[in-house]
Design an enzyme around this catalytic site. Structure first.
Site, PDB file in Angstrom:
ATOM      1  N   ARG A  90     -20.628 -35.461  33.404  1.00 34.80           N
ATOM      2  CA  ARG A  90     -19.437 -34.660  34.231  1.00 34.80           C
ATOM      3  C   ARG A  90     -19.182 -33.263  33.941  1.00 34.80           C
ATOM      4  NH1 ARG A  90     -13.878 -37.437  32.211  1.00 34.80           N
ATOM      5  NH2 ARG A  90     -14.387 -37.837  30.068  1.00 34.80           N
ATOM      6  N   LYS A 105     -15.591 -29.307  33.723  1.00 31.68           N
ATOM      7  CA  LYS A 105     -15.621 -30.706  33.481  1.00 31.68           C
ATOM      8  C   LYS A 105     -14.800 -31.570  34.499  1.00 31.68           C
ATOM      9  CE  LYS A 105     -14.177 -34.087  29.801  1.00 31.68           C
ATOM     10  NZ  LYS A 105     -13.790 -34.009  28.375  1.00 31.68           N
ATOM     11  N   ASP A 117     -18.742 -41.332  38.063  1.00 31.64           N
ATOM     12  CA  ASP A 117     -18.434 -40.611  39.196  1.00 31.64           C
ATOM     13  C   ASP A 117     -18.476 -39.076  38.843  1.00 31.64           C
ATOM     14  OD1 ASP A 117     -15.904 -40.218  37.982  1.00 31.64           O
ATOM     15  OD2 ASP A 117     -14.673 -41.333  39.102  1.00 31.64           O
ATOM     16  N   GLY A 118     -18.661 -38.570  37.828  1.00 29.57           N
ATOM     17  CA  GLY A 118     -18.645 -37.126  37.304  1.00 29.57           C
ATOM     18  C   GLY A 118     -17.106 -36.564  37.708  1.00 29.57           C
ATOM     19  N   ARG A 168     -13.781 -25.097  30.527  1.00 23.17           N
ATOM     20  CA  ARG A 168     -13.948 -24.881  29.313  1.00 23.17           C
ATOM     21  C   ARG A 168     -14.755 -23.680  29.187  1.00 23.17           C
ATOM     22  NH1 ARG A 168     -15.376 -30.735  26.854  1.00 23.17           N
ATOM     23  NH2 ARG A 168     -17.449 -30.345  27.960  1.00 23.17           N
ATOM     24  N   ASP A 244     -23.741 -36.605  19.908  1.00 19.92           N
ATOM     25  CA  ASP A 244     -23.494 -35.811  21.111  1.00 19.92           C
ATOM     26  C   ASP A 244     -22.343 -35.226  21.294  1.00 19.92           C
ATOM     27  OD1 ASP A 244     -22.951 -38.821  21.768  1.00 19.92           O
ATOM     28  OD2 ASP A 244     -22.183 -37.849  23.639  1.00 19.92           O
ATOM     29  N   ASP A 254     -15.178 -31.987  23.317  1.00 21.83           N
ATOM     30  CA  ASP A 254     -15.310 -33.166  23.889  1.00 21.83           C
ATOM     31  C   ASP A 254     -13.950 -33.968  23.561  1.00 21.83           C
ATOM     32  OD1 ASP A 254     -17.558 -32.139  25.041  1.00 21.83           O
ATOM     33  OD2 ASP A 254     -18.750 -33.687  23.669  1.00 21.83           O
TER      34      ASP A 254
END
Length: 488
Positions: A90, A105, A117-118, A168, A244, A254
């Site tokens: 996403r 994002k 759904d992103g 971001r 990740d 993140d």
């Protein structure tokens, strides 16, 4: 610098999916300076076309064109288990501006969204925005949050929420998972291309090293070791330290179910989904080291281009050992500063360990306690130290304060000067969960004033800001039960 690798095995062209009737929720004039974006008196971009760009509704704002947005492929370990290919599910990378990558994002589905759904919701987007900017003001390496754009588009999580897009910024969003992706596929050419790109743009000193790829591992390791020491020093818990989610540049990235500790608990868990406590406060250094081991394993094929396999493995093992040295040195230095020590003495760590145990046993507020150390007057008796009232075992804490004051006196420091020193390293204001929740609840009613106010307060975390004293208070008992999970 822009992500310049290309090809279907690396990334996929991805257009953002527009949201209906976008509106500003938050905008960081501080982050805007990174890209030379001018703002008006209200703190928003002078050029109104930026709203559409940062909503994902268009790819042009004034003279900025982002006509080739992409989503990148990566893999990784999640909660210690190999998860295979993941990727920007996403997040859509628009491109480079003034040396910063601009990423949206929550701007819709990508090739890597799988069953998602992103989208992102207003709640999590506000949390990421506030924490990104708060961490920057604390002096902790982090990705930045330029803006949050909202929409009344309904998004289903545990309940129905509304959509938001968080913009971001970072010099690069490359993560350990990118290295793991190509290494696991045994695509050595791509792995080398990625490592060379990272060295050229972010670690140029590695290119002249005797073993460039080994040096790259060491540099990434050192940055992340220092980073996690800084987290520990302010009581920050990331919540999901999957490989990740670990930056190749040593940035906090993140932001999901993160949290700053209020009442100190050495095994504090901020992520409700982390029932086993894999990512609890005291395990963060160990887990970061584990992730660096994942990086080392991924980089092994590149070392084997120059060395025998066994030699390459031994070199990487030796490099991994350096993580603990960097972390320990940084952690001890930071906590000495938090205690107000300007010199190093042999028993400092024993004194600190005793304190941390007492803080844990009495669940004392971590941030307020260290900030309060600046108020101690070395000529007064221990009984007059107000901080002692927060501890259950008065005998043990009085003994600790007695030893602490003696340690302070050994430096012949002046109380007023020491207070200034302590207040420069121990923040008064952090992003406490109950403060973020209050801002979110108002924002969900279209009142974004508290987001703006909280961001302004957190931009000066070391200042007294007496008019906002209540924002430094720990949560009352009824507010301690706020839970954050991986859902966003």
């Amino acid at each position: 610098m822009a992500f310049t690798l290309s090809g279907a095995d690396v990334c996929q062209p991805t257009l953002p999916t527009p949201i209906p009737d976008p509106y500003w929720v938050a905008f960081s004039s501080s982050a805007a300076k990174l890209i030379g974006l001018e703002v008006d008196d209200s703190g928003l971009p002078q050029d109104p076309t930026w709203l559409g760009l940062l909503a994902g509704n268009q790819l042009v704002a004034n003279n900025q064109h982002f006509l080739n947005p992409i989503a990148t492929a990566y893999s990784g370990h999640q909660f210690g288990v190999w998860a295979g290919q993941l990727g920007d599910g996403r997040a859509i990378l628009l491109g480079d501006i003034a040396g910063q990558e601009l990423q949206l994002k929550g701007a819709g589905k990508t090739h890597y969204s799988r069953m998602g759904d992103g989208r992102a919701v207003l709640r999590s987007s506000i949390r990421e925005y506030l924490c990104s900017e708060a961490m920057h003001s604390l002096g902790i390496p982090t990705t930045r949050a330029l803006s949050v754009v909202g929409s009344d588009l309904p998004i289903r999580r545990e309940t129905s929420e509304t959509a938001a897009v968080c913009a971001r910024l970072a010099p690069s969003f490359i993560r350990i998972g990118h290295f793991e992706h190509f290494s696991t596929q045994q695509n050595i050419a791509r792995l080398k291309e990625l490592a060379d790109l990272v060295m050229k743009n972010h670690y140029p000193e590695c290119m002249n090293a005797e073993s460039p790829y080994l040096d790259l591992v060491k540099k990434i390791s050192a940055r992340n070791a220092s980073l996690v020491a800084q987290w520990q020093a302010v009581g920050f818990c990331h919540g999901v330290l999957n490989s990740d989610n670990i930056s190749a540049l040593g940035l906090t990235m993140d932001y999901g179910p993160f949290g700053f500790m209020d009442y100190f608990q050495i095994d504090h868990i901020c992520n409700h989904s982390d029932q086993a406590g894999r990512y609890s406060y005291h395990r963060q250094p160990q887990i970061m080291h584990w992730n660096i081991a994942c990086l080392a394993s991924a980089m092994l094929p590149l070392l084997e281009l120059q060395e025998e396999s066994e030699t390459a493995m031994n070199l990487l093992r030796s490099a991994l050992d350096e993580f603990s040295d960097v972390y320990t040195q940084q952690w001890q230095a930071l906590f000495r500063q938090k205690l107000g020590f300007k010199t190093t003495q042999e028993d400092d760590m024993k004194l600190l360990e005793r304190l941390l145990q007492l803080l844990h046993d009495s669940r004392v507020d971590f941030t307020s306690f260290f900030r309060g150390l600046g108020n101690i007057l070395t000529h007064e008796s221990v009984e007059k130290i107000l901080l002692r009232n927060h501890f259950v075992n008065r005998e043990l804490i009085d003994k600790w304060f007695t030893d602490y004051v003696l340690r302070l006196k050994s430096e012949n420091s002046i109380d007023e000067e020491r207070k200034l020193f302590i207040n420069k390293v121990n923040p008064k204001f952090i992003l406490r969960n109950h403060l973020a929740q209050r801002a979110i609840e108002l924002a969900q009613r279209k009142d974004f004033s508290e987001v703006q106010k909280l961001n302004a307060i957190l931009s000066k975390p070391f200042d007294e800001q007496l008019e906002y004293a209540e924002y430094a208070d720990p949560p009352t008992p009824d507010l301690r039960a706020i839970e954050v999970s991986c859902s966003s």
